[in-house]
Design a protein around this motif. Structure first.
Motif, PDB file in Angstrom:
ATOM      1  N   GLU A  78       0.838  -1.199   0.000  1.00  0.00           N
ATOM      2  CA  GLU A  78       0.000   0.000   0.000  1.00  0.00           C
ATOM      3  C   GLU A  78       0.877   1.255   0.000  1.00  0.00           C
ATOM      4  O   GLU A  78       0.557   2.253  -0.650  1.00  0.00           O
ATOM      5  CB  GLU A  78      -0.908  -0.007   1.231  1.00  0.00           C
ATOM      6  CG  GLU A  78      -1.703   1.281   1.450  1.00  0.00           C
ATOM      7  CD  GLU A  78      -2.611   1.640   0.280  1.00  0.00           C
ATOM      8  OE1 GLU A  78      -2.852   2.843   0.073  1.00  0.00           O
ATOM      9  OE2 GLU A  78      -3.059   0.713  -0.431  1.00  0.00           O
ATOM     10  N   PHE A  79       1.989   1.218   0.737  1.00  0.00           N
ATOM     11  CA  PHE A  79       2.945   2.329   0.729  1.00  0.00           C
ATOM     12  C   PHE A  79       3.455   2.570  -0.683  1.00  0.00           C
ATOM     13  O   PHE A  79       3.458   3.703  -1.185  1.00  0.00           O
ATOM     14  CB  PHE A  79       4.094   2.004   1.684  1.00  0.00           C
ATOM     15  CG  PHE A  79       5.277   2.924   1.586  1.00  0.00           C
ATOM     16  CD1 PHE A  79       5.187   4.246   1.965  1.00  0.00           C
ATOM     17  CD2 PHE A  79       6.495   2.453   1.099  1.00  0.00           C
ATOM     18  CE1 PHE A  79       6.286   5.098   1.870  1.00  0.00           C
ATOM     19  CE2 PHE A  79       7.597   3.289   1.006  1.00  0.00           C
ATOM     20  CZ  PHE A  79       7.494   4.611   1.386  1.00  0.00           C
ATOM     21  N   ASP A  80       3.870   1.503  -1.367  1.00  0.00           N
ATOM     22  CA  ASP A  80       4.360   1.617  -2.742  1.00  0.00           C
ATOM     23  C   ASP A  80       3.268   2.156  -3.665  1.00  0.00           C
ATOM     24  O   ASP A  80       3.508   3.056  -4.482  1.00  0.00           O
ATOM     25  CB  ASP A  80       4.842   0.251  -3.226  1.00  0.00           C
ATOM     26  CG  ASP A  80       5.262   0.262  -4.688  1.00  0.00           C
ATOM     27  OD1 ASP A  80       6.194   1.004  -5.026  1.00  0.00           O
ATOM     28  OD2 ASP A  80       4.636  -0.459  -5.489  1.00  0.00           O
ATOM     29  N   SER A  81       2.054   1.645  -3.507  1.00  0.00           N
ATOM     30  CA  SER A  81       0.945   2.074  -4.364  1.00  0.00           C
ATOM     31  C   SER A  81       0.614   3.544  -4.141  1.00  0.00           C
ATOM     32  O   SER A  81       0.360   4.290  -5.091  1.00  0.00           O
ATOM     33  CB  SER A  81      -0.286   1.201  -4.081  1.00  0.00           C
ATOM     34  OG  SER A  81      -1.389   1.618  -4.850  1.00  0.00           O
ATOM     35  N   TYR A 139       0.510   9.166  -5.909  1.00  0.00           N
ATOM     36  CA  TYR A 139       0.792  10.586  -5.666  1.00  0.00           C
ATOM     37  C   TYR A 139       1.672  11.177  -6.764  1.00  0.00           C
ATOM     38  O   TYR A 139       1.473  12.309  -7.210  1.00  0.00           O
ATOM     39  CB  TYR A 139       1.465  10.753  -4.304  1.00  0.00           C
ATOM     40  CG  TYR A 139       1.524  12.189  -3.819  1.00  0.00           C
ATOM     41  CD1 TYR A 139       0.548  12.695  -2.978  1.00  0.00           C
ATOM     42  CD2 TYR A 139       2.548  13.043  -4.231  1.00  0.00           C
ATOM     43  CE1 TYR A 139       0.596  14.004  -2.543  1.00  0.00           C
ATOM     44  CE2 TYR A 139       2.603  14.352  -3.811  1.00  0.00           C
ATOM     45  CZ  TYR A 139       1.620  14.839  -2.957  1.00  0.00           C
ATOM     46  OH  TYR A 139       1.671  16.140  -2.539  1.00  0.00           O
ATOM     47  N   LEU A 140       2.651  10.383  -7.216  1.00  0.00           N
ATOM     48  CA  LEU A 140       3.578  10.868  -8.236  1.00  0.00           C
ATOM     49  C   LEU A 140       3.048  10.692  -9.657  1.00  0.00           C
ATOM     50  O   LEU A 140       3.656  11.152 -10.616  1.00  0.00           O
ATOM     51  CB  LEU A 140       4.915  10.130  -8.113  1.00  0.00           C
ATOM     52  CG  LEU A 140       5.729  10.407  -6.841  1.00  0.00           C
ATOM     53  CD1 LEU A 140       6.936   9.486  -6.791  1.00  0.00           C
ATOM     54  CD2 LEU A 140       6.157  11.870  -6.783  1.00  0.00           C
ATOM     55  N   GLY A 141       1.911  10.002  -9.786  1.00  0.00           N
ATOM     56  CA  GLY A 141       1.353   9.778 -11.110  1.00  0.00           C
ATOM     57  C   GLY A 141       2.106   8.734 -11.906  1.00  0.00           C
ATOM     58  O   GLY A 141       2.148   8.790 -13.140  1.00  0.00           O
ATOM     59  N   LEU A 142       2.701   7.756 -11.216  1.00  0.00           N
ATOM     60  CA  LEU A 142       3.472   6.704 -11.883  1.00  0.00           C
ATOM     61  C   LEU A 142       2.627   5.451 -12.062  1.00  0.00           C
ATOM     62  O   LEU A 142       1.859   5.074 -11.176  1.00  0.00           O
ATOM     63  CB  LEU A 142       4.713   6.351 -11.058  1.00  0.00           C
ATOM     64  CG  LEU A 142       5.727   7.477 -10.823  1.00  0.00           C
ATOM     65  CD1 LEU A 142       6.856   6.973  -9.927  1.00  0.00           C
ATOM     66  CD2 LEU A 142       6.286   7.979 -12.147  1.00  0.00           C
ATOM     67  N   ALA A 143       2.800   4.795 -13.160  1.00  0.00           N
ATOM     68  CA  ALA A 143       2.096   3.532 -13.406  1.00  0.00           C
ATOM     69  C   ALA A 143       2.655   2.451 -12.493  1.00  0.00           C
ATOM     70  O   ALA A 143       3.770   2.549 -11.976  1.00  0.00           O
ATOM     71  CB  ALA A 143       2.255   3.116 -14.872  1.00  0.00           C
ATOM     72  N   GLU A 144       1.879   1.382 -12.319  1.00  0.00           N
ATOM     73  CA  GLU A 144       2.286   0.301 -11.426  1.00  0.00           C
ATOM     74  C   GLU A 144       3.580  -0.366 -11.891  1.00  0.00           C
ATOM     75  O   GLU A 144       4.339  -0.890 -11.077  1.00  0.00           O
ATOM     76  CB  GLU A 144       1.169  -0.747 -11.317  1.00  0.00           C
ATOM     77  CG  GLU A 144      -0.034  -0.290 -10.513  1.00  0.00           C
ATOM     78  CD  GLU A 144       0.314   0.011  -9.062  1.00  0.00           C
ATOM     79  OE1 GLU A 144       1.092  -0.756  -8.472  1.00  0.00           O
ATOM     80  OE2 GLU A 144      -0.173   1.029  -8.537  1.00  0.00           O
ATOM     81  N   ARG A 174       6.018  11.584   3.588  1.00  0.00           N
ATOM     82  CA  ARG A 174       5.275  10.662   2.721  1.00  0.00           C
ATOM     83  C   ARG A 174       6.197   9.632   2.084  1.00  0.00           C
ATOM     84  O   ARG A 174       5.748   8.576   1.678  1.00  0.00           O
ATOM     85  CB  ARG A 174       4.557  11.438   1.608  1.00  0.00           C
ATOM     86  CG  ARG A 174       3.357  12.255   2.055  1.00  0.00           C
ATOM     87  CD  ARG A 174       2.566  12.737   0.842  1.00  0.00           C
ATOM     88  NE  ARG A 174       1.411  13.520   1.237  1.00  0.00           N
ATOM     89  CZ  ARG A 174       1.419  14.837   1.378  1.00  0.00           C
ATOM     90  NH1 ARG A 174       2.544  15.498   1.155  1.00  0.00           N
ATOM     91  NH2 ARG A 174       0.333  15.485   1.744  1.00  0.00           N
ATOM     92  N   TRP A 175       7.482   9.958   1.985  1.00  0.00           N
ATOM     93  CA  TRP A 175       8.393   9.159   1.176  1.00  0.00           C
ATOM     94  C   TRP A 175       9.128   8.078   1.968  1.00  0.00           C
ATOM     95  O   TRP A 175      10.032   7.418   1.427  1.00  0.00           O
ATOM     96  CB  TRP A 175       9.408  10.057   0.481  1.00  0.00           C
ATOM     97  CG  TRP A 175       9.984  11.155   1.347  1.00  0.00           C
ATOM     98  CD1 TRP A 175       9.529  12.436   1.448  1.00  0.00           C
ATOM     99  CD2 TRP A 175      11.104  11.047   2.231  1.00  0.00           C
ATOM    100  NE1 TRP A 175      10.301  13.139   2.345  1.00  0.00           N
ATOM    101  CE2 TRP A 175      11.274  12.315   2.833  1.00  0.00           C
ATOM    102  CE3 TRP A 175      11.982  10.016   2.572  1.00  0.00           C
ATOM    103  CZ2 TRP A 175      12.284  12.573   3.759  1.00  0.00           C
ATOM    104  CZ3 TRP A 175      12.979  10.269   3.498  1.00  0.00           C
ATOM    105  CH2 TRP A 175      13.127  11.532   4.077  1.00  0.00           C
ATOM    106  N   ALA A 176       8.794   7.877   3.226  1.00  0.00           N
ATOM    107  CA  ALA A 176       9.478   6.872   4.034  1.00  0.00           C
ATOM    108  C   ALA A 176       8.493   6.194   4.973  1.00  0.00           C
ATOM    109  O   ALA A 176       7.460   6.773   5.346  1.00  0.00           O
ATOM    110  CB  ALA A 176      10.617   7.506   4.831  1.00  0.00           C
TER     111      ALA A 176
END
Length: 722
Positions: free
Chosen positions: A104-107, A112-117, A318-320
């Motif tokens: 869930e953290f990775d997702s 948030y960054l708008g990156l695909a899975e 948010r990043w850790a």
């Protein structure tokens, strides 16, 4: 008071006395541990007291004391040390406890960054050292200051002590002119054992564990004592720097190592959640042989530009995240399942257990979450615990996972009594008998009684007068219960009409045990003082579901005054005739309204909160309660966000179409930080429309109204981020 009294059995008066006792014990223990280097209790005993304090506060939130241990982030700076204000706050980390939390953290990062899975996204994984956080400031390559984390904003100046730690360089070459290196002071298992032997040989006190020894040693007023202690230091982060250390977390740690700092050799770069979990298992497998204490693994986004974009929540980045190792487990018997009704009407099942020690504390109660969890399934109907349900009489596994509330993890079917039957979750409120319904998509069943439900009325009133809400001196949970039982107050507005209804002095109050002329006068004065209330505290005090302190502040900053927010929520609710429609159709109609779009466009405000706001304002009984309260108050407006020198301060901005260089969430957050108001719809009040590819009706309407329209590059140029 005996510590064996179960928290669930405490009366408010007993809870208040117990919290006072615990505050004193914990303060004495902290002072002995941090200032005197002579702990008066074991680490396990201290943790047990702190957990009990937290459990009581969870049940009696209105009794939380200003000096409570739970109100502190880290440890308060000691008076024995000079204070240091951190240039960059030293925050704590959010926690993950299982692989689902990590995924869930990775997702959430990708979203948030708008990156695909499947887009490349690297992380670092490193052991979470169980020690004391320290920040080292270097200027022109020379160590000039060392400070503990303290409360995250202000720490203690322990420079003289830090100079005695062999792993901390006094001079470094090739570093930025200003560089704050952050890490953890710790003590190895071997050094800890040797220290305790030496302490025993000279008749000194021994330490409970390496962390206590390290923390107590670093925070000595006499640096010669620290010099005699075998302290170590791992560097893993930084604070203020005059120039970037690198472009990635990995490279930055490598540079710290090149500058002479000890960094953890188990730190690895990982390219997916699967790799993070593999490194977690790798580190966990070595835990017993590392030679020092760790209590988990910390994951960080590797790209420092991504870290900057992700930013921070109020207390965590948010990043850790820290992936904690499993908590201690224990097996015991489930003696009963009780249903408690909270202030929002939620029916919460509580397990009553045969007392068992878990993690140094005796546990006799545990949460069972909801009816699905008891039945052995999740909210979507999929099986959990391989579909094993939980029944009274079962042998169950209890665990603690980083919070104060124990949970039931599993059930042993081989030990199930022959007469055990599935638990029948009630469909009516056990307090008022009203129907208890479960809305679509909700995992909780809730009482529909509202203000006629004694559990909700009293609990909502307690919440209303709590410290973060109206905080009326002299009117706490005990007084709310008394006044409600006597029929003096049945809703918040009644508090502000007490004196008018009963006359000056309120003879009935003066004649009550524990009250007198002075205390009655003081209460009336305190009530009058709270007639003027900031908008964010007023919103939080309403006790609306999902509307916490942070959301209250967010809404207050965006709408600035109650009238604007109220009118927007009213418009978002649609026409009264819509009530006749079915729930799905009504919700669909509301979501099409501009007011609904404006509400959900506020960063941090989602559909669930907006639905709760609309429901509260449209339900006649609850709306009348709110309106009667507002009539008694002066609700303070909130100043617009600071935007000095900002080209968009005070302007209303609408984003439409696809943004290619940032996500919509980033764009909204940046605009609001610059003092702009972000709206979800275009109107005559709109000042700027930022239109990306695919912009449709909003861009067309902007053109019709003659509103300035920019593409994404134009917007970035305007705000100085081209």
């Amino acid at each position: 008071m005996s510590e064996t009294i179960d928290v669930a059995d405490l009366t408010p008066a007993q809870a208040r006395d117990e919290l006072a006792r615990l505050a004193l014990l914990l303060q004495e223990a902290n002072r002995a541990y941090h200032a005197d280097d002579a702990p008066v209790m074991s680490d396990a005993d201290f943790d047990a007291l702190k957990r009990r304090n937290g459990e009581i506060e969870a049940r009696f939130p209105d009794l939380i004391r200003p000096d409570s241990a739970s109100a502190q982030v880290g440890a308060a700076p000691s008076d024995g040390f000079a204070k240091v204000t951190h240039a960059v706050r030293m925050l704590s980390l959010g926690n993950a406890f299982d692989s689902a939390d990590v995924r869930e953290f990775d997702s959430s990062i990708r979203k948030y960054l708008g990156l695909a899975e499947d887009a490349p996204l690297a992380y670092t994984a490193e052991p979470k050292i169980d020690g004391l956080s320290l920040s080292l400031r270097y200027e022109d390559g020379r160590l000039v200051q060392a400070a503990t984390r303290g409360d995250g904003t202000t720490g203690e100046n322990v420079t003289a002590n830090a100079r005695t730690v062999a792993d901390i360089p006094q001079q470094i070459a090739g570093a930025p002119d200003v560089m704050e290196v952050r890490g953890e002071v710790y003590m190895s298992h071997a050094d800890f054992a040797s220290l305790n032997v030496r302490q025993a040989e000279v008749g000194g006190k021994t330490f409970a564990n390496p962390r206590n020894a390290a923390a107590g040693s670093l925070r000595q007023l006499d640096a010669s004592i620290t010099r005699a202690r075998p302290l170590r230091f791992f560097a893993y982060a930084w604070g203020a720097v005059s120039e970037p250390l690198a472009e990635t977390q990995t490279a930055a740690i490598e540079r710290l190592a090149a500058l002479g700092f000890a960094t953890n050799p188990l730190t690895r770069r990982c390219n997916s959640a699967d790799e993070l979990l593999a490194q977690y298992r790798h580190i966990e497998a070595q835990r017993a042989t590392l030679g020092y204490d760790i209590d988990g693994v910390v994951y960080k986004v590797d790209d420092l530009d991504y870290q900057r974009r992700l930013g921070f929540r109020s207390t965590t980045p948010r990043w850790a995240i820290a992936h904690k190792f499993p908590a201690e487990l224990a097996w015991t018997q489930l003696e009963a399942i009780d249903i408690q009704v909270g202030r929002t009407g939620a029916l919460s099942p509580v397990a009553r257990l045969a007392p068992v020690t878990v993690g140094g504390v005796v546990v006799s109660n545990a949460t069972l979450h909801n009816e699905d969890y008891i039945a052995g399934r999740d909210s979507s109907g999929a099986p959990i615990r391989e579909g094993r349900d939980i029944r009274v009489g079962d042998r169950v596994q209890v665990y603690r996972a980083g919070d104060v509330i124990p949970k039931i993890a599993d059930v042993d079917l081989s030990a199930r009594p022959a007469g055990a039957v599935p638990f029948d979750f009630p469909t009516h409120c056990p307090v008022c008998g009203s129907e208890a319904i479960r809305e679509e998509g909700d995992s909780v069943r809730r009482c529909t009684g509202g203000m006629i439900c004694a559990a909700q009325v009293v609990e909502k009133m307690k919440h209303f007068v709590s410290r973060a809400a109206f905080d009326i001196e002299g009117l706490g949970a005990k007084q709310v219960e008394q006044f409600h039982a006597d029929g003096w107050i049945s809703e918040p507005a009644d508090i502000f009409t007490l004196q008018a209804r009963f006359g000056d002095g309120m003879q009935q109050l003066k004649n009550r045990e524990g009250w007198g002329e002075k205390s009655a006068t003081n209460l009336f004065a305190a009530i009058e003082e709270r007639r003027r209330i900031p908008l964010d505290r007023f919103l939080f005090a309403l006790g609306i579901r999902h509307l916490g302190e942070v959301a209250g502040k967010t809404l207050a900053r965006h709408f600035q005054n109650w009238e604007t927010l109220r009118d927007t929520v009213d418009r978002a609710g649609g026409e009264p005739a819509a009530e006749a429609a079915d729930g799905k159709a009504r919700k669909a109609a509301m979501e099409e309204s501009p007011a609904w779009s404006e509400l959900v466009s506020v960063d941090g405000i989602g559909d669930a909160l907006v639905q709760a706001l609309v429901a509260a304002m449209r339900q006649p009984a609850e709306r009348d309660v709110i309106d009667r309260l507002v009539a008694q108050l002066e609700i303070e407006e909130v100043a617009a966000p600071a935007g000095e020198g900002s080209p968009v301060a005070g302007k209303t901005v609408v984003f439409t179409g696809t943004l290619e260089k940032m996500t919509r969430a980033e764009a909204k957050a940046r605009a609001e930080a610059l003092g702009a108001k972000v709206s979800g719809s275009v109107s005559k009040k709109t000042d700027i429309v930022v239109a990306g590819p695919g912009a449709g009706s909003k861009a067309k309407k902007a053109a019709e109204l003659g509103i300035e329209t920019l593409d994404e590059d134009g917007w970035l140029t305007l705000i100085g981020q081209a």
